[in-house]
Design an enzyme around this catalytic site. Structure first.
Site, PDB file in Angstrom:
ATOM      1  N   TRP A   1       4.046   1.497  -1.172  1.00 34.15           N
ATOM      2  CA  TRP A   1       4.514   2.036  -2.514  1.00 34.15           C
ATOM      3  C   TRP A   1       3.525   2.520  -3.433  1.00 34.15           C
ATOM      4  CZ3 TRP A   1       6.857  -2.916  -5.517  1.00 34.15           C
ATOM      5  CH2 TRP A   1       7.524  -2.323  -6.459  1.00 34.15           C
TER       6      TRP A   1
ATOM      7  N   THR B   1       0.820  -1.345   0.068  1.00 39.62           N
ATOM      8  CA  THR B   1       0.209   0.070  -0.021  1.00 39.62           C
ATOM      9  C   THR B   1       0.730   1.202  -0.112  1.00 39.62           C
ATOM     10  OG1 THR B   1      -1.404  -1.360   1.520  1.00 39.62           O
ATOM     11  CG2 THR B   1      -2.209   0.932   1.055  1.00 39.62           C
TER      12      THR B   1
ATOM     13  N   HIS C   1      -8.840  -0.527   2.478  1.00 40.97           N
ATOM     14  CA  HIS C   1      -8.668  -2.216   2.748  1.00 40.97           C
ATOM     15  C   HIS C   1     -10.094  -2.863   2.414  1.00 40.97           C
ATOM     16  CE1 HIS C   1      -4.459  -1.882   3.481  1.00 40.97           C
ATOM     17  NE2 HIS C   1      -4.643  -1.584   4.905  1.00 40.97           N
TER      18      HIS C   1
ATOM     19  N   TYR D   1       1.855  -7.172  -6.431  1.00 43.42           N
ATOM     20  CA  TYR D   1       3.213  -6.639  -6.090  1.00 43.42           C
ATOM     21  C   TYR D   1       4.077  -7.036  -6.746  1.00 43.42           C
ATOM     22  CZ  TYR D   1       6.705  -5.711  -2.343  1.00 43.42           C
ATOM     23  OH  TYR D   1       7.819  -5.474  -1.649  1.00 43.42           O
TER      24      TYR D   1
HETATM   25  P1  A3P Z   1       7.763  -6.648   3.909  1.00 40.99           P
HETATM   26  O1  A3P Z   1       7.214  -6.716   5.387  1.00 40.99           O
HETATM   27  O2  A3P Z   1       7.701  -7.727   3.193  1.00 40.99           O
HETATM   28  O3  A3P Z   1       8.997  -5.821   3.795  1.00 40.99           O
HETATM   29  P2  A3P Z   1       1.857  -2.101   3.092  1.00 40.99           P
HETATM   30  O4  A3P Z   1       2.554  -0.860   2.532  1.00 40.99           O
HETATM   31  O5  A3P Z   1       0.611  -2.616   2.466  1.00 40.99           O
HETATM   32  O6  A3P Z   1       1.752  -2.044   4.482  1.00 40.99           O
HETATM   33  O7  A3P Z   1       3.025  -3.188   2.930  1.00 40.99           O
HETATM   34  C1  A3P Z   1       4.267  -3.359   3.567  1.00 40.99           C
HETATM   35  C2  A3P Z   1       5.155  -4.195   2.693  1.00 40.99           C
HETATM   36  O8  A3P Z   1       5.587  -3.293   1.588  1.00 40.99           O
HETATM   37  C3  A3P Z   1       6.469  -4.136   3.675  1.00 40.99           C
HETATM   38  O9  A3P Z   1       6.696  -5.762   2.890  1.00 40.99           O
HETATM   39  C4  A3P Z   1       7.533  -3.334   3.102  1.00 40.99           C
HETATM   40  O10 A3P Z   1       8.638  -3.438   3.438  1.00 40.99           O
HETATM   41  C5  A3P Z   1       7.040  -3.101   1.592  1.00 40.99           C
HETATM   42  N1  A3P Z   1       7.242  -1.905   0.933  1.00 40.99           N
HETATM   43  C6  A3P Z   1       7.143  -0.566   1.619  1.00 40.99           C
HETATM   44  N2  A3P Z   1       7.528   0.428   0.796  1.00 40.99           N
HETATM   45  C7  A3P Z   1       8.204  -0.335  -0.557  1.00 40.99           C
HETATM   46  C8  A3P Z   1       8.466   0.066  -1.503  1.00 40.99           C
HETATM   47  N3  A3P Z   1       8.689   1.472  -1.941  1.00 40.99           N
HETATM   48  N4  A3P Z   1       8.889  -0.764  -2.690  1.00 40.99           N
HETATM   49  C9  A3P Z   1       8.631  -2.038  -2.427  1.00 40.99           C
HETATM   50  N5  A3P Z   1       8.256  -2.612  -1.043  1.00 40.99           N
HETATM   51  C10 A3P Z   1       7.603  -1.706  -0.239  1.00 40.99           C
END
Ligand code: A3P
Length: 318
Positions: A72, A70, A125, A216
């Site tokens: 990202w 989310t 969500h 993703y």
């Molecule tokens: P991991 O826990 O596998 O590292 P959300 O944003 O929906 O809460 O999801 C969080 C997940 O997205 C985490 O995964 C986080 O590290 C990853 N994430 C956050 N920013 C990101 C980015 N810019 N590029 C890729 N993954 C990212």
């Protein structure tokens, strides 16, 4: 009906008491309301949102399963749609000074919403069936993002453990096996996760102009192609000049895990763009396949089988 209950009223307490209740992965109560598992504060905000929100044709709504990227997606969509207002080389670009969650609010976390600029960007969500009619009937666009359930589960597990342990170091969590079984049962916040994925998947096939369905893993695999796809879908297409000048690549790098997670604002342990959650908690590893470091192969296979069974006949593979 349940949807007409006022969040502040006694009726709300009565509603809560009438709902099936379980413990979340965090060991806090979650309630089954209109087909989803949700905690008390999100339920309140969701009801206020359902009753009051009026969508506009130009709105863009980002829908995700929790922990599927989310943060990202918010940063990418914000940067793409605001690129004529803010250049990414500007040291005061909003994403340099503010966590993505501070710029693109969730519908069901706090109501009313504190969004920044135009077009209005929101996130949720919630399943499609729980969105207010105006979102369904107006021309606003929905970008949906999900992630392989193995990594989603593992990311969630780390997230809730880090968050709750900081708030209360003596906090007791369910075991990994219990949490996993419950996730497979569909009892996770905003779950069952497959219901949400299937709703948006079907809609993206029926109404491709309304819903863009992303994964993703596909973003990881070819972020440039996915940025172009998102921009076209939102009517913010990149011109060939922009493409030749490397604008898409620059945006992808600007929103990359490496860049965003190293910004001071996103390393913060005391700033909360989402209530209770340190900004830094939204960035962990950002990799595909980290499930291997937490769950066993047999757990992973059990989850795969479940997902395969749930998605059977839909044409979707995760
Ligand atoms: P991991 O826990 O596998 O590292 P959300 O944003 O929906 O809460 O999801 C969080 C997940 O997205 C985490 O995964 C986080 O590290 C990853 N994430 C956050 N920013 C990101 C980015 N810019 N590029 C890729 N993954 C990212």
């Amino acid at each position: 009906s349940q949807g007409e209950v006022l969040p502040q009223s006694n009726e709300f307490q009565e509603l809560l008491q009438s709902l099936p209740i379980r413990k979340s992965m965090m060991n806090t109560p979650i309630y089954l309301y209109n087909g989803i598992w949700i905690d008390e504060s999100c339920l309140k905000a969701m009801i206020a949102f359902q009753q009051n929100f009026q969508a506009q044709d130009t709105d863009i709504i980002l829908v995700t399963t929790p922990k599927s990227g989310t943060t990202w997606l918010k940063s990418l969509v914000f940067t793409i749609t605001r690129r004529f207002q803010y250049t990414i080389s500007d040291e005061n670009h909003p994403l340099v000074t503010t966590n993505p969650h501070g710029l693109v609010p969730f519908f069901e976390i706090v109501y009313p919403h504190n969004h920044v600029g135009t077009p209005r960007l929101f996130a949720t969500h919630l399943q499609y069936t729980l969105l207010p009619e105006s979102i369904k009937t107006c021309k606003c666009k929905i970008i949906y993002l999900c992630r392989n359930p193995r990594d989603t589960f593992v990311s969630t597990w780390h997230f809730v453990h880090k968050m709750k342990s900081k708030l209360d170091p003596s906090w007791q969590f369910p075991s990994l096996e219990e949490s996993f079984d419950q996730f497979c049962e569909g009892v996770s916040k905003f779950g069952p996760f497959w219901e949400q994925i299937l709703q948006y998947w079907k809609l993206s096939n029926e109404r491709p102009e309304k819903v863009l369905f992303l994964k993703y893993e596909e973003l990881k695999d070819d972020i440039i192609a996915q940025c172009k796809k998102m921009a076209d879908f939102m009517n913010f297409s990149f011109s060939s000049e922009e493409e030749n000048e490397g604008v898409i690549k620059d945006i992808a790098e600007f929103c990359s895990f490496e860049h965003l997670s190293n910004l001071e604002v996103n390393k913060q342990t005391e700033q909360h763009s989402v209530p209770w959650v340190d900004n830094g908690l939204f960035f962990r590893k950002g990799e595909i396949g980290d499930w291997k470091n937490l769950i066993t192969l047999s757990m992973a296979e059990k989850l795969d089988q479940l997902v395969e069974q749930k998605l059977q006949g839909s044409g979707l593979k995760l």
